[in-house]
Design a protein around this motif. Structure first.
Motif, PDB file in Angstrom:
ATOM      1  N   LEU A 643       0.765  -1.158   0.105  1.00 32.60           N
ATOM      2  CA  LEU A 643       0.000  -0.039   0.096  1.00 32.60           C
ATOM      3  C   LEU A 643       0.958   1.253   0.100  1.00 32.60           C
ATOM      4  CD1 LEU A 643      -2.992  -0.927   2.408  1.00 32.60           C
ATOM      5  CD2 LEU A 643      -2.883  -1.038  -0.087  1.00 32.60           C
ATOM      6  N   SER A 644       2.173   1.082  -0.186  1.00 26.43           N
ATOM      7  CA  SER A 644       3.088   2.167  -0.297  1.00 26.43           C
ATOM      8  C   SER A 644       2.690   3.630  -1.153  1.00 26.43           C
ATOM      9  CB  SER A 644       4.370   2.022  -0.583  1.00 26.43           C
ATOM     10  OG  SER A 644       5.124   0.996   0.386  1.00 26.43           O
ATOM     11  N   PRO A 645       1.942   3.203  -2.479  1.00 26.80           N
ATOM     12  CA  PRO A 645       1.529   4.392  -3.309  1.00 26.80           C
ATOM     13  C   PRO A 645       0.520   5.153  -2.538  1.00 26.80           C
ATOM     14  CG  PRO A 645       1.928   2.408  -4.705  1.00 26.80           C
ATOM     15  CD  PRO A 645       2.086   1.992  -3.080  1.00 26.80           C
ATOM     16  N   GLN A 646      -0.429   4.227  -1.733  1.00 27.11           N
ATOM     17  CA  GLN A 646      -1.568   4.872  -1.247  1.00 27.11           C
ATOM     18  C   GLN A 646      -1.176   5.593   0.011  1.00 27.11           C
ATOM     19  OE1 GLN A 646      -5.491   2.600  -1.301  1.00 27.11           O
ATOM     20  NE2 GLN A 646      -4.031   1.009  -2.274  1.00 27.11           N
ATOM     21  N   PHE A 647      -0.387   5.213   0.910  1.00 26.34           N
ATOM     22  CA  PHE A 647       0.316   6.134   2.066  1.00 26.34           C
ATOM     23  C   PHE A 647       1.003   7.289   1.321  1.00 26.34           C
ATOM     24  CE2 PHE A 647       0.519   1.803   4.424  1.00 26.34           C
ATOM     25  CZ  PHE A 647      -0.389   2.226   5.760  1.00 26.34           C
ATOM     26  N   ALA A 648       1.668   7.273   0.323  1.00 29.04           N
ATOM     27  CA  ALA A 648       2.269   8.521  -0.097  1.00 29.04           C
ATOM     28  C   ALA A 648       1.235   9.461  -0.651  1.00 29.04           C
ATOM     29  CB  ALA A 648       3.075   8.071  -1.160  1.00 29.04           C
ATOM     30  N   TYR A 649       0.154   8.870  -1.230  1.00 24.77           N
ATOM     31  CA  TYR A 649      -0.954   9.823  -1.653  1.00 24.77           C
ATOM     32  C   TYR A 649      -1.663  10.651  -0.523  1.00 24.77           C
ATOM     33  CZ  TYR A 649      -5.097  11.297  -4.281  1.00 24.77           C
ATOM     34  OH  TYR A 649      -6.181  12.139  -4.837  1.00 24.77           O
TER      35      TYR A 649
END
Length: 890
Positions: A643-649
């Motif tokens: 979920l790294s991209p969603q955390f970054a978002y």
């Protein structure tokens, strides 16, 4: 006087009508000799409509006479007989609910009349068995069996013993069924019943492999006055059993082939070839078996059930022995369209058919893309001619099949009596009446072609010529609508071929990727669903040969490592080495090095989901500084979680809510740099970035980049205030929204990068229904994610769906809403104007659901549904019913 008129004017005439109807039913009922025959006959109706009468005129006459006794002859001694007649009339009308009630009333009211009590219990049990209420029927039969010793007249016990035997057959207690059936045959004084029951006794003995007694029963039937069909099947079974008996050597095939020489057996040749095929299959001569199953289909004239069985055997041969899954798919298609739905194992056949559709679809993708690539390699001047050759293939014209008998016109076959529908008094709306009429016609005229002068078996040459001209001119009526449709479809196909030609490197890569994905999915399906590692390995190898470098290489190596682990350890070691060397950080390599890795990974994903949901809760409360801090800590502790991209978002939006536009753009650029291959967040961030750059001057004027927005949606949309069950649509900011952007429910557009050539639309087909749900075309469809736990909060999951929609369907005005009932939650996305658009959406979002849904993967599932069907679902039971309908019809 009332006794006299009741007995001779009403009771006697009613019994005569009933006896005639029973005789007609025996003559018209189509028995399936592949299964144990029913001991008694009754109309087989849809249980959901079992309280709807067939309105047969003879039964209506009996009902009127019985009611006349009850109303006008109330002092007679035949009131109990009248109620029993009412029950029987309703039974043969297919109204089993009413029949059971009449018999129940009679049994309770006339308990002291032993014969009436026995008959009422017997027919009540039969009615309940027709309704498949076996537990209640069994309880009724317990009461019936208790009073049997009190019955003095043996002939009165024949029907009760037969009912008890039928119940034992339903319960798969063949030993008890044989005992009751022998008692029934002994007590019966009706010749036709004794013959039928003797044949069934032979079937039961055969099931138990008691071949000597089975042979005795079949021989009795052969020597009796049985119908020709029963005589033929008894003889066929006798031949089969003789070949199975120990110590007896017979040339079964020779005896079976001898049956083909008898003209009387013409309509049963399909069964003969079927039995010949069965002997070849038993000897593992599968080529000859398939050949004779095919002959069975070709020789079929009236028995659709037999045709369905032959289709099934060929399908099974290709599925299990020849491993020709595409051919198996076509024969399973024919099987499910021919056999009745109450055939044992029908659901399993249907599942196989649906699974094989998965393979067929992907092989068609490979074929289509290969064809498009081949055309694209041709000189531009030659492409048009090649496409036209594909769109207009050379067809070999053959004579139109001529209907050879009246039976074919009526579509009269095994399904006729196996699935009767509610009827009315109009003759051609009443299948039973048509069946009786057909029987009378055949008895008088035999098999005659439906043509002019059909009464004349010998005609003049002039009459023959006239008839031939009539057949040639009228046999195939011109349908201009069909011609227009075909022309239109050919034009559409030509356009689609031209539009999808991979004429440059980018399009060729996309075409190759479709082929790669198809091969990988086929191989995985063989391995995981069909448990066919040999075929899986062959497809994996084909994938590697054609595309040595592809995005499924790690998974392919791992699968080949597993397939060869026992079969070829050296080859397995080779793929293990490749995997560890080329993809050392992949999950597959980690599983090889640590077999417990997958369990640890699942636990890690659960932890990550919880972390995301906690941070998302802070986000919804607009605690943006804490969001930034928590995401930074999570990234440090788990830098490469799924979920790294969603955390970054979340962090980027929080930055935009607390800083200027330059900080926001830096956060967005970090996402696109770190996660270039992400298909959920990266497309969305690119859209955001493009929008900000387009309106950069306005954003530069702000101290805070993002202001006044609904935390459940990104701050790039004019927010629409909605109820808790609805998430807003996405447009531009209020102060900058051009008027053209506000449109009422535009048609959903497909993503430009996922175009696939559409297949020519078929002509309209019959609407399928289960009595509640239908597959009728609709103007509105939803894609639904069903979460089987009402205790979970789905706001973060719905937020993820919104991210997918904005990144891939930004101009489509899609909405996602929530519906709750029982312990279920339905997130539904729409509106889609047709099923194909919804299917394309489902194909795009399904691979992303693991990242989108922040709940355990085993409690959610996705499906497509029309608005009309969706509006009917308000409970778990209706949802389960639709899922079964969806599985069977889409």
């Amino acid at each position: 006087m009332q006794n006299l008129s009741a007995r001779y004017n009403y009771i006697y005439n009613s019994k005569v009508i009933l006896a005639n109807h029973q005789t007609e039913l025996v003559e018209t009922y189509v028995d399936n000799y592949d299964q144990v025959l029913p001991l008694y006959l009754g109309p087989d109706v849809d249980i959901a409509q079992a309280n709807v009468s067939l309105n047969l005129k003879p039964m209506e006459d009996i009902i009127k006479k019985a009611q006349a006794i009850i109303l006008d002859k109330s002092y007679s001694n035949y009131i109990d007989d009248a109620y029993i007649l009412l029950g029987k009339a309703n039974f043969y009308n297919g109204n089993y609910f009413n029949a059971a009630e009449y018999f129940d009333y009679t049994a309770k009211t006339y308990r002291n009349n032993t014969n009436s009590f026995l008959e009422a219990l017997n027919w009540k049990a039969r009615s309940l068995m027709q309704l498949r209420r076996l537990k209640e029927a069994n309880q009724t039969l317990d009461s019936l069996e208790y009073i049997i010793p009190d019955i003095k007249k043996q002939s009165n016990l024949a029907d009760p013993f037969a009912t008890l035997a039928q119940m034992c057959i339903y319960l798969n207690n063949d030993t008890a069924a044989i005992s009751y059936l022998r008692d029934a045959i002994k007590a019966s004084n009706q010749g036709q019943n004794k013959i039928r029951w003797t044949y069934i006794l032979g079937q039961l003995y055969e099931k138990q492999k008691d071949y000597p007694n089975a042979l005795i029963s079949y021989r009795k039937v052969v020597k009796s006055n049985a119908s020709f069909e029963m005589y033929f099947n008894a003889n066929l079974s006798r031949i089969k059993i003789r070949s199975l008996q120990n110590g007896i050597k017979t040339d079964k095939q020779k005896e079976l082939l001898a049956l083909l020489k008898d003209d009387k057996n013409f309509d049963y040749n399909d069964q003969v070839y079927y039995q010949i095929a069965e002997t070849h299959a038993a000897d593992e001569d599968y080529q000859q078996a398939e050949k004779n199953y095919t002959l069975s289909i070709q020789k079929n004239t009236i028995n659709q059930y037999q045709k369905g069985l032959s289709y099934l055997r060929i399908a099974d041969l290709n599925f299990k022995q020849f491993r020709n899954y595409l051919k198996a798919k076509t024969y399973y298609d024919s099987t499910v369209n021919t056999l009745p739905k109450n055939y044992p194992g029908y659901d399993l056949i249907l599942k196989k058919n649906q699974n094989l559709q998965y393979l067929t679809d992907r092989y068609e993708i490979i074929s289509l893309e290969d064809t498009l690539q081949a055309i694209a390699k041709l000189p531009e001047a030659s492409r048009a001619a090649k496409i036209q050759a594909l769109v207009n293939p050379v067809e070999i014209t053959t004579a139109n099949p001529v209907i050879t008998n009246f039976n074919s016109q009526l579509n009269y076959g095994a399904g006729t009596n196996n699935k009767l529908q509610p009827q009315n008094s109009f003759y051609f709306s009443n299948p039973t009446a048509i069946s009786i009429g057909y029987s009378d016609f055949k008895r008088k005229w035999g098999n005659r072609k439906l043509e002019n002068n059909w009464r004349q078996s010998v005609r003049t040459s002039a009459q023959e010529t006239t008839q031939e001209l009539a057949n040639n001119t009228n046999g195939t009526p011109v349908n201009t609508e069909n011609i227009v449709a075909v022309t239109k479809d050919k034009e559409t196909l030509t356009k689609q071929y031209n539009e999808n030609l991979p004429v440059n490197a980018d399009l060729l890569n996309k075409s190759n990727q479709k082929i790669i994905d198809a091969y990988y999915e086929i191989a995985s399906f063989y391995l995981q669903e069909l448990d066919d590692p040999i075929e899986a390995q062959e497809v994996y190898q084909t994938l590697l040969n054609r595309f040595p470098a592809n995005n499924h290489l790690a998974a392919t190596y791992y699968s080949l490592f597993l397939i060869n682990k026992n079969a070829d350890p050296n080859k397995s070691a080779t793929y293990k080495e490749k995997l560890l060397k080329e993809f050392s950080t992949s999950p597959y390599a980690k599983i090889i090095l640590d077999p417990s890795f997958s369990i640890k990974q699942s636990e890690l994903e659960t932890v990550v989901n919880k972390q995301y949901n906690d941070i998302f809760e802070l986000y919804t409360r607009k605690d943006f500084n804490t969001v930034i801090q928590q995401v930074s800590e999570t990234t440090k502790s788990s830098p490469s979680n799924y979920l790294s991209p969603q955390f970054a978002y979340l962090k980027a939006i929080a930055v935009g809510r607390t800083n200027n536009v330059d900080s926001l753009l830096n956060a967005f650029n970090t996402i696109t740099t770190q996660f270039p291959e992400d298909k959920l967040i990266t497309p969305l961030v690119k859209d955001h970035t493009a929008y900000i750059n387009e309106h950069l001057a306005d954003f530069k004027k702000r101290t805070i980049a993002l202001i006044d927005f609904d935390p459940n949606e990104p701050p790039f949309a004019a927010q629409q205030v909605v109820s808790n069950n609805q998430v807003t649509q996405n447009t531009l900011p209020k102060e900058q929204t051009p008027k053209a952007a506000i449109q009422p429910e535009p048609t959903v557009k497909k993503p430009t990068d996922t175009k696939t050539p559409e297949v020519a639309k078929p002509l309209p087909t019959a609407v399928k229904t289960d009595g509640l749900f239908t597959d009728a075309k609709s103007t509105a469809y939803y894609y639904v994610v069903h979460v089987a736990d009402a205790s979970l909060t789905l706001s973060s999951s719905r937020f993820g769906i919104g991210q997918f929609n904005r990144g891939n369907y930004g101009e489509s005005n899609l909405r996602h809403q929530l519906k709750e009932f029982d312990n279920d939650q339905l997130i539904y996305v729409g509106n889609f104007s047709n099923f194909d658009d919804a299917k394309t959406y489902a194909a795009g979002i399904t691979p992303q659901l693991k990242q989108i849904m922040k709940v355990p993967v085993n409690i959610y599932t996705g499906f497509i549904i029309s608005k009309e069907n969706f509006d009917k679902i308000n409970s778990k039971s209706l949802l389960s019913r639709y899922m079964e309908f969806y599985k069977n019809n889409y």
